[in-house]
Write a protein that holds these residues in place. Sequence first.
Motif, PDB file in Angstrom:
ATOM      1  N   TYR A 244      20.949  -4.183 -25.013  1.00  0.00           N
ATOM      2  CA  TYR A 244      19.576  -4.293 -24.539  1.00  0.00           C
ATOM      3  C   TYR A 244      18.787  -3.021 -24.836  1.00  0.00           C
ATOM      4  CZ  TYR A 244      21.996  -7.833 -21.746  1.00  0.00           C
ATOM      5  OH  TYR A 244      22.784  -8.873 -21.341  1.00  0.00           O
ATOM      6  N   THR A 245      17.479  -3.177 -24.785  1.00  0.00           N
ATOM      7  CA  THR A 245      16.614  -2.009 -24.891  1.00  0.00           C
ATOM      8  C   THR A 245      16.589  -1.289 -23.546  1.00  0.00           C
ATOM      9  OG1 THR A 245      14.620  -3.179 -24.176  1.00  0.00           O
ATOM     10  CG2 THR A 245      15.162  -3.253 -26.540  1.00  0.00           C
ATOM     11  N   LYS A 246      16.065  -0.081 -23.558  1.00  0.00           N
ATOM     12  CA  LYS A 246      15.964   0.678 -22.312  1.00  0.00           C
ATOM     13  C   LYS A 246      15.113  -0.061 -21.279  1.00  0.00           C
ATOM     14  CE  LYS A 246      18.211   4.642 -23.032  1.00  0.00           C
ATOM     15  NZ  LYS A 246      19.265   5.152 -22.146  1.00  0.00           N
ATOM     16  N   ASP A 247      14.004  -0.626 -21.707  1.00  0.00           N
ATOM     17  CA  ASP A 247      13.138  -1.334 -20.774  1.00  0.00           C
ATOM     18  C   ASP A 247      13.794  -2.595 -20.235  1.00  0.00           C
ATOM     19  OD1 ASP A 247      11.175   0.535 -20.852  1.00  0.00           O
ATOM     20  OD2 ASP A 247       9.823  -0.562 -22.184  1.00  0.00           O
ATOM     21  N   GLU A 248      14.609  -3.244 -21.028  1.00  0.00           N
ATOM     22  CA  GLU A 248      15.320  -4.420 -20.543  1.00  0.00           C
ATOM     23  C   GLU A 248      16.350  -4.028 -19.489  1.00  0.00           C
ATOM     24  OE1 GLU A 248      15.241  -7.601 -24.265  1.00  0.00           O
ATOM     25  OE2 GLU A 248      16.730  -5.985 -24.269  1.00  0.00           O
ATOM     26  N   ILE A 249      17.030  -2.916 -19.698  1.00  0.00           N
ATOM     27  CA  ILE A 249      17.978  -2.422 -18.691  1.00  0.00           C
ATOM     28  C   ILE A 249      17.248  -2.078 -17.405  1.00  0.00           C
ATOM     29  CG2 ILE A 249      19.574  -0.543 -18.127  1.00  0.00           C
ATOM     30  CD1 ILE A 249      20.279  -0.464 -21.141  1.00  0.00           C
ATOM     31  N   LEU A 250      16.116  -1.408 -17.531  1.00  0.00           N
ATOM     32  CA  LEU A 250      15.328  -1.052 -16.348  1.00  0.00           C
ATOM     33  C   LEU A 250      14.825  -2.306 -15.642  1.00  0.00           C
ATOM     34  CD1 LEU A 250      14.197   1.293 -14.701  1.00  0.00           C
ATOM     35  CD2 LEU A 250      12.172   1.264 -16.172  1.00  0.00           C
ATOM     36  N   THR A 251      14.479  -3.332 -16.396  1.00  0.00           N
ATOM     37  CA  THR A 251      14.027  -4.590 -15.809  1.00  0.00           C
ATOM     38  C   THR A 251      15.135  -5.240 -14.985  1.00  0.00           C
ATOM     39  OG1 THR A 251      12.392  -5.024 -17.533  1.00  0.00           O
ATOM     40  CG2 THR A 251      13.257  -6.931 -16.347  1.00  0.00           C
ATOM     41  N   ILE A 252      16.343  -5.287 -15.534  1.00  0.00           N
ATOM     42  CA  ILE A 252      17.476  -5.847 -14.793  1.00  0.00           C
ATOM     43  C   ILE A 252      17.703  -5.063 -13.508  1.00  0.00           C
ATOM     44  CG2 ILE A 252      19.963  -6.280 -14.859  1.00  0.00           C
ATOM     45  CD1 ILE A 252      19.680  -6.615 -17.912  1.00  0.00           C
ATOM     46  N   TYR A 253      17.654  -3.750 -13.612  1.00  0.00           N
ATOM     47  CA  TYR A 253      17.876  -2.882 -12.451  1.00  0.00           C
ATOM     48  C   TYR A 253      16.830  -3.130 -11.364  1.00  0.00           C
ATOM     49  CZ  TYR A 253      18.493   1.488  -9.841  1.00  0.00           C
ATOM     50  OH  TYR A 253      18.704   2.418  -8.849  1.00  0.00           O
ATOM     51  N   MET A 254      15.582  -3.200 -11.739  1.00  0.00           N
ATOM     52  CA  MET A 254      14.508  -3.360 -10.759  1.00  0.00           C
ATOM     53  C   MET A 254      14.551  -4.723 -10.078  1.00  0.00           C
ATOM     54  SD  MET A 254      11.158  -1.449 -12.327  1.00  0.00           S
ATOM     55  CE  MET A 254      11.018  -2.560 -13.721  1.00  0.00           C
ATOM     56  N   ASN A 255      15.101  -5.725 -10.731  1.00  0.00           N
ATOM     57  CA  ASN A 255      15.161  -7.059 -10.144  1.00  0.00           C
ATOM     58  C   ASN A 255      16.403  -7.287  -9.297  1.00  0.00           C
ATOM     59  OD1 ASN A 255      12.879  -8.997 -11.126  1.00  0.00           O
ATOM     60  ND2 ASN A 255      13.384  -7.748 -12.911  1.00  0.00           N
ATOM     61  N   ARG A 256      17.446  -6.496  -9.505  1.00  0.00           N
ATOM     62  CA  ARG A 256      18.702  -6.745  -8.806  1.00  0.00           C
ATOM     63  C   ARG A 256      18.980  -5.768  -7.666  1.00  0.00           C
ATOM     64  NH1 ARG A 256      22.432 -10.172 -12.264  1.00  0.00           N
ATOM     65  NH2 ARG A 256      23.943  -9.755 -10.625  1.00  0.00           N
ATOM     66  N   ALA A 257      18.312  -4.639  -7.633  1.00  0.00           N
ATOM     67  CA  ALA A 257      18.597  -3.631  -6.609  1.00  0.00           C
ATOM     68  C   ALA A 257      18.271  -4.173  -5.219  1.00  0.00           C
ATOM     69  CB  ALA A 257      17.790  -2.365  -6.877  1.00  0.00           C
ATOM     70  N   TYR A 258      19.158  -3.899  -4.250  1.00  0.00           N
ATOM     71  CA  TYR A 258      18.910  -4.295  -2.860  1.00  0.00           C
ATOM     72  C   TYR A 258      18.116  -3.200  -2.177  1.00  0.00           C
ATOM     73  CZ  TYR A 258      19.562  -5.638   1.978  1.00  0.00           C
ATOM     74  OH  TYR A 258      19.335  -5.985   3.284  1.00  0.00           O
TER      75      TYR A 258
END
Length: 752
Positions: A244-258
Amino acid sequence: MSRSQKSPRILRADQRYAGTTAKKRPAPAKKGKAAPAKRRKAKPAARKQRRGGRGGGGGIIGFFRRIISWILRLFWRIGWRFGLVMGLILALAVGSIYATLPDASEMVDGRARGSVTMMDRYGEVYAWRGDQFGGVITADTVSPHLKHSIIATEDRRFYRHFGVSPRGVAGAIAINLREGRGALEGHGGSTITQQTAKLLCLGRPYKPDEWKNDEAAYEADCRRSSMGRKIREALYAMALEARYTKDEILTIYMNRAYLGAGARGFQAASQRYFGKSAAEVNPAEAAMLAGLLKAPTRYAPTADLQRSQDRANIIIGLMEEEDYLTATEAALAVANPATLSEAAEARAGGYFADWVMESTPSFLSSQTTEDVLIRTTFDARLQRAAEEALQWVFENKVREGSKAQAAIVVMDADGAVRAMVGGRKTKVSGAFNRATQALRQTGSAFKPFVYAAALDWGFTPNAQVVDEPLTINVPGSGAWSPKNYDRKYHGKVTLTQALAHSYNIPAVKVSEEMGRENVRRIAADFGLSSDLAAGPALALGVSEATLLQMTAAYSGILNGGSSVTPYGLTELRLLGDSQPLFGQEGGIGERVIAPQAARQLVYMMNQVIENGTGQRAKLGDRPAAGKTGTTQAARDAWFIGFTGDYVAGVWMGYDDNTPLSGVTGGGLPAEIWRETMVRVHEGVPISQLPMEIPAGVRPGQMAGDSGSGSGSGGSPTKNVGQSAQGLSNNVDNAVRNTERAINNVLRSIFGG
């Protein structure tokens, strides 16, 4: 050739220093003759010179130098081969993980369970349960302030590393060792990519069967730290970086963090705490959200707003250090800290929402894998009224430091619960709910159901009973002699007077003459079915019930004598579906007593407030009816009553059954009830009670007082106790006649 024609001989000294001192070029060769060949240096001599002597590296220094040189050459020969093998192994490991990674869009919502969103009676969201997912956000659509706050807090070199930061890991280990912890305990030095790998549980999905429906254990296992786990995490992180791109990784992180309070992802958290999208948050709000990443439960603003704001100020400082904010912008953000939205600040309906979750099938509530929308009967205005009333009474009427508890339920006559307070701490979730979970003796609050049996049998509020010493022989227990609360006897009194002043002996007499089983049946049909007492003390409320059950039973009296099932859910549907899975329109059940008996009982209960033990519950010009209740040794105190619009119940006591000091149902519970109902009815037009005043009794006058009496109004009045045996015979005959009629119907149908 003559000697004079020969080339001049070059001396050895000249050879040694040629080109250094004299710097003479050799004479050019004569025409026609070749230049003399250069003499080659003797190599063996040179080697010998290098081996011998101090300047040529001989001796002990030269020996060790040769050893070190040999070792380095050996390491190089082994090292590059080992590095090549390890590189191939690393590439294969990363590649195998890479091959299993799906498209980034499939990774953003990895909740193992769904969410439950609750709306009030007007369609406004007031509570969340489960893992709330606010919708997909991306690194491009969120507020730049939020993106910068996350990077400044969690991984300043996010856009420069390959998934693992050796510098960050080394720094974290140094900090842990300096603070006396293990190398891998405490600070982990994880990059955002590594944290994303943790959130993805290294690609291992949650399986309810494998984890016995224990999602907490699954998540704890995903977040445990060990050397082996760290290595696998690093490999997975590098695979993420390759896929993934950096922004895609950041997107996954921002959507999954509790981020606390059931919010999964920054969009849900932003909506939960600020009532806005993550694309709209300002620097202060962004810093507060990013601050939750360290410890979501501890720093959740709904748990401790000041602590959350202090943490946000630290994040603002980090954003300024990374030049994401100017000094002026940072100072402005600190001066204007983020605050909760009105809904989040109120946290209204915590007890109510818990009750709805418990009342809903678990596969559509606590264990749902779908996103569920529940429309409820909840009324935020009435909830605030109940909470404020409870707080006001305890602040102004109860001694400071008291550990006494209280609970309140407000509902409609059909059982629709509008507000619920399960204890003095109102802004809670998952706490012990004294309104629905505490079974307590009902005391005199049970007496209306005793008189309901008499009224339904044909007695009137004017009927008389003698309040006098009474002893009943209870098989297995011996003689039992009830006493009134004031330790006095009052002679001949009407049923209205007996209820209004909560006399015990008349209630027992009525219960005995109606038959305990009849009283038990009526109480059970109204919803008080939990292990009703079998002895004569049944009439005095020695049986247990919850406040919710008692309030619902009183709703049956208000609605004309029909049973009520309290309910809070009106509609349930899945997110995205237009049609509900199921719903409920009301809670009224079968008729328990005749409408006339219900109206007469409402009048008698109105006299409790107007002239009896509940006078502290008066609502001025608004007519109301109710009943006080105090159990043995004052361990429980109740007041339950209603107007033409709402029914409300109040219980007060200690959780450990410690007796209340100087408190009866007509005291503090009645005042809590009054304060609640005054606030509940603000702006509500006055409604009349559905009551029937006995013949010959003027409005505002109690049956049996001067100017009214038994038998007035031209119709004979049966008096309780005139002929106990005859009344008992009438009951027996009525039962036999009913059974005979049922048998006749069955024979006509089945030919028996």
